[in-house]
Design an enzyme around this catalytic site. Structure first.
Site, PDB file in Angstrom:
ATOM      1  N   LYS A  66       0.859  -1.185   0.000  1.00 37.67           N
ATOM      2  CA  LYS A  66       0.000   0.000   0.000  1.00 37.67           C
ATOM      3  C   LYS A  66       0.884   1.220   0.000  1.00 37.67           C
ATOM      4  O   LYS A  66       2.040   1.168   0.447  1.00 37.67           O
ATOM      5  CB  LYS A  66      -0.907   0.028   1.242  1.00 37.67           C
ATOM      6  CG  LYS A  66      -2.205   0.783   1.014  1.00 37.67           C
ATOM      7  CD  LYS A  66      -3.174  -0.058   0.203  1.00 37.67           C
ATOM      8  CE  LYS A  66      -4.475   0.653  -0.065  1.00 37.67           C
ATOM      9  NZ  LYS A  66      -5.495  -0.271  -0.595  1.00 37.67           N
TER      10      LYS A  66
HETATM   11  P1  NAD Z   1     -12.785   7.245  -3.323  1.00 38.08           P
HETATM   12  O1  NAD Z   1     -11.802   8.299  -3.027  1.00 38.08           O
HETATM   13  O2  NAD Z   1     -13.256   7.078  -4.734  1.00 38.08           O
HETATM   14  O3  NAD Z   1     -14.088   7.459  -2.404  1.00 38.08           O
HETATM   15  C1  NAD Z   1     -14.044   7.563  -1.005  1.00 38.08           C
HETATM   16  C2  NAD Z   1     -15.386   8.058  -0.520  1.00 38.08           C
HETATM   17  O4  NAD Z   1     -15.380   8.075   0.901  1.00 38.08           O
HETATM   18  C3  NAD Z   1     -15.713   9.490  -0.955  1.00 38.08           C
HETATM   19  O5  NAD Z   1     -17.076   9.570  -1.265  1.00 38.08           O
HETATM   20  C4  NAD Z   1     -15.413  10.307   0.299  1.00 38.08           C
HETATM   21  O6  NAD Z   1     -16.166  11.491   0.354  1.00 38.08           O
HETATM   22  C5  NAD Z   1     -15.852   9.329   1.355  1.00 38.08           C
HETATM   23  N1  NAD Z   1     -15.288   9.626   2.666  1.00 38.08           N
HETATM   24  C6  NAD Z   1     -14.043   9.988   2.968  1.00 38.08           C
HETATM   25  N2  NAD Z   1     -13.944  10.186   4.280  1.00 38.08           N
HETATM   26  C7  NAD Z   1     -15.156   9.914   4.810  1.00 38.08           C
HETATM   27  C8  NAD Z   1     -15.694   9.928   6.113  1.00 38.08           C
HETATM   28  N3  NAD Z   1     -14.943  10.241   7.162  1.00 38.08           N
HETATM   29  N4  NAD Z   1     -16.984   9.599   6.276  1.00 38.08           N
HETATM   30  C9  NAD Z   1     -17.756   9.276   5.216  1.00 38.08           C
HETATM   31  N5  NAD Z   1     -17.308   9.245   3.966  1.00 38.08           N
HETATM   32  C10 NAD Z   1     -16.027   9.556   3.769  1.00 38.08           C
HETATM   33  O7  NAD Z   1     -12.184   5.885  -2.766  1.00 38.08           O
HETATM   34  P2  NAD Z   1     -12.559   4.391  -3.159  1.00 38.08           P
HETATM   35  O8  NAD Z   1     -11.549   3.920  -4.146  1.00 38.08           O
HETATM   36  O9  NAD Z   1     -14.014   4.281  -3.458  1.00 38.08           O
HETATM   37  O10 NAD Z   1     -12.224   3.646  -1.791  1.00 38.08           O
HETATM   38  C11 NAD Z   1     -13.179   3.534  -0.742  1.00 38.08           C
HETATM   39  C12 NAD Z   1     -12.830   2.335   0.128  1.00 38.08           C
HETATM   40  O11 NAD Z   1     -12.812   1.171  -0.700  1.00 38.08           O
HETATM   41  C13 NAD Z   1     -11.443   2.403   0.771  1.00 38.08           C
HETATM   42  O12 NAD Z   1     -11.480   1.752   2.006  1.00 38.08           O
HETATM   43  C14 NAD Z   1     -10.590   1.625  -0.192  1.00 38.08           C
HETATM   44  O13 NAD Z   1      -9.417   1.129   0.434  1.00 38.08           O
HETATM   45  C15 NAD Z   1     -11.565   0.534  -0.565  1.00 38.08           C
HETATM   46  N6  NAD Z   1     -11.207  -0.161  -1.796  1.00 38.08           N
HETATM   47  C16 NAD Z   1     -11.142   0.483  -2.980  1.00 38.08           C
HETATM   48  C17 NAD Z   1     -10.788  -0.221  -4.116  1.00 38.08           C
HETATM   49  C18 NAD Z   1     -10.725   0.426  -5.477  1.00 38.08           C
HETATM   50  O14 NAD Z   1     -10.509  -0.305  -6.437  1.00 38.08           O
HETATM   51  N7  NAD Z   1     -10.921   1.712  -5.611  1.00 38.08           N
HETATM   52  C19 NAD Z   1     -10.510  -1.591  -4.034  1.00 38.08           C
HETATM   53  C20 NAD Z   1     -10.626  -2.232  -2.810  1.00 38.08           C
HETATM   54  C21 NAD Z   1     -10.975  -1.503  -1.698  1.00 38.08           C
END
Ligand code: NAD
Length: 429
Positions: free
Chosen positions: A119
């Site tokens: 990461k």
């Molecule tokens: P992103 O940046 O596209 O979206 C994150 C979202 O979370 C946004 O809407 C943001 O406003 C919101 N957010 C941030 N802080 C917050 C809070 N304190 N309370 C409520 N909402 C909050 O990110 P993403 O890629 O969608 O990732 C989201 C989660 O999914 C993370 O835990 C990430 O590790 C996990 N994830 C993502 C992927 C991927 O392929 N993008 C894969 C596996 C896991």
């Protein structure tokens, strides 16, 4: 709000700050104990292999220089090159990145793809930066971590606040240094430079596939099920659309600024338009404004945390109404909350399984890049579904065999695979 989530540990009632790495180690220890793993093996697997911290200057648009701090952590690489996203955010810490790297190692193992864990993160507030500043920050960070990333050593991908454009800058920076294009150095790239069909939707698609299996397991029809989603970014907003297409009713969504609720279901096209225009779901008129933490507790059948770690604590676990929690986010549930939810009969599809669709299609992207031969979206989706269903079945079988929750089962399966690879390769020298 973000600070609120991270600075308190309501989970155990203490005021000590929430630490994702401590939580990851705690989860590891529980699984290692149940597996009867030797102390030597625990000693190896509990820690990352490498932690790189970089401080680097970036010229801002106003001509001033600011120094940023970034990290890249690799967990265990005995099953293959390190793999994991890069996160940008003001609250990024080394311990958070270490936890996420460890979870990546287990995640790749649980779905059986040949990667170790990694990461990365940079402490910055992308919302306060211009695209040009973000590009300079990304290119310099990529240069700083270039000593450990590479198509055969460590392959980054998008995570919170990073996207295909950021991946394109990393790929270009790395390729410029090498003198030729190396698309396989990152995944989650735009299609035009070696990205994969289906990668953008992969995480949410995987969440849907395993939720279908979970719903079948507890005899709950998905059609008509009420869904609440915390986070409206890549994982959350696409999950909202896919679950809606599946016949579910999306009753609540949130982002970092606030949350909205409508018991009759939100009009997602309108919510997305509102978010595009205003930058947030907050203020959407056809819904009731609720507190961001209430999203996990509203009346619903399926809860999808899709934002940050540690948001489902012991306190909220008592009040959660969902029957299934599908963890699109990494590390959203504390071990104390796990215990309470298991006792209450709530089924958690753990992060390392639920959101593994992202890294699985990243694996497809890497394979396609290495062989310069690209597959169609149908093939990608079919292969993804096969892997997600197979992995869900393996974890569910383990849970039945050991009479335990799905997280412990998934961790046991994953850790035993990483331990086996570590054992069989032996200790060098
Ligand atoms: P992103 O940046 O596209 O979206 C994150 C979202 O979370 C946004 O809407 C943001 O406003 C919101 N957010 C941030 N802080 C917050 C809070 N304190 N309370 C409520 N909402 C909050 O990110 P993403 O890629 O969608 O990732 C989201 C989660 O999914 C993370 O835990 C990430 O590790 C996990 N994830 C993502 C992927 C991927 O392929 N993008 C894969 C596996 C896991």
């Amino acid at each position: 709000m973000h600070n609120e989530v991270k600075s308190t540990s309501a989970s155990d009632g203490s005021a000590s700050p929430f630490n994702p790495y401590k939580m990851a180690v705690q989860q590891f220890d529980i699984a290692a104990e149940k597996l009867g793993l030797s102390e030597d093996m625990r000693e190896i697997l509990r820690r990352p292999k490498r932690e790189l911290t970089v401080h680097f200057p970036v010229r801002l648009d106003n001509g001033r220089i600011r120094t940023f701090t970034g990290y890249r952590v690799q967990h265990n690489v005995n099953r293959g090159p390190a793999k994991g996203g890069i996160r940008y955010g003001p609250d990024v810490t080394l311990d958070e990145v270490k936890a996420l790297a460890m979870w990546m190692a287990w995640k790749c193992a649980v779905v059986g793809i040949p990667f170790g864990g990694a990461k990365g993160g940079v402490i910055c507030d992308p919302k306060d930066m211009t695209p040009a500043e973000l590009e300079r920050l990304t290119r310099r960070y990529a240069t700083e971590i270039a000593i450990i990333i590479g198509p055969h050593s460590d392959i980054p991908a998008p995570d919170v606040n990073t996207n295909p454009q950021v991946m394109a800058w990393i790929m270009d920076t790395y390729s410029m240094h090498e003198g030729f294009s190396i698309p396989a150095v990152v995944t989650g790239k735009p299609l035009s430079i070696g990205g994969s069909e289906g990668r953008n939707e992969a995480t949410a698609t995987g969440v849907l596939f395993v939720t279908r299996q979970a719903a079948k397991r507890i005899g709950m029809p998905l059609r008509g099920a009420r869904v609440s989603i915390q986070g409206y970014g890549n994982a959350g907003s696409i999950a909202a659309r896919l679950f809606h297409n599946e016949g579910c009713k999306i009753v609540a969504v949130s982002d970092s600024r606030g949350a909205i609720y409508n018991e009759n279901g939100l009009d997602l096209a309108e919510v997305s338009r509102h978010k595009q225009e205003t930058g947030s779901v907050v203020g959407f008129i056809h819904a009731q404004a609720i507190r961001v933490q209430d999203v996990v507790e509203v009346p619903c059948d399926i809860l999808i945390p899709a934002a940050l770690e540690g948001i489902i604590t012991a306190a909220s676990a008592e009040r959660i109404q969902a029957r299934i929690i599908a963890e699109a986010a990494n590390g959203p549930t504390t071990p104390e909350a796990d215990r309470i939810l298991y006792k209450r009969g709530v089924m958690i599809i753990p992060d390392i399984l639920a959101n593994a669709g992202g890294v699985t299609v990243s694996y497809f992207e890497w394979v396609q890049d290495l062989q310069s031969f690209f597959w169609g979206v149908e093939e990608i989706t079919q292969r993804l579904e096969m892997i997600m269903n197979r992995s869900f079945a393996a974890v569910a079988e383990k849970a039945d065999q050991f009479h335990c929750d799905m997280r412990l089962a998934a961790n046991m399966l994953a850790i035993s695979r990483v331990a086996e690879a570590t054992q069989i390769r032996g200790i060098y020298p």
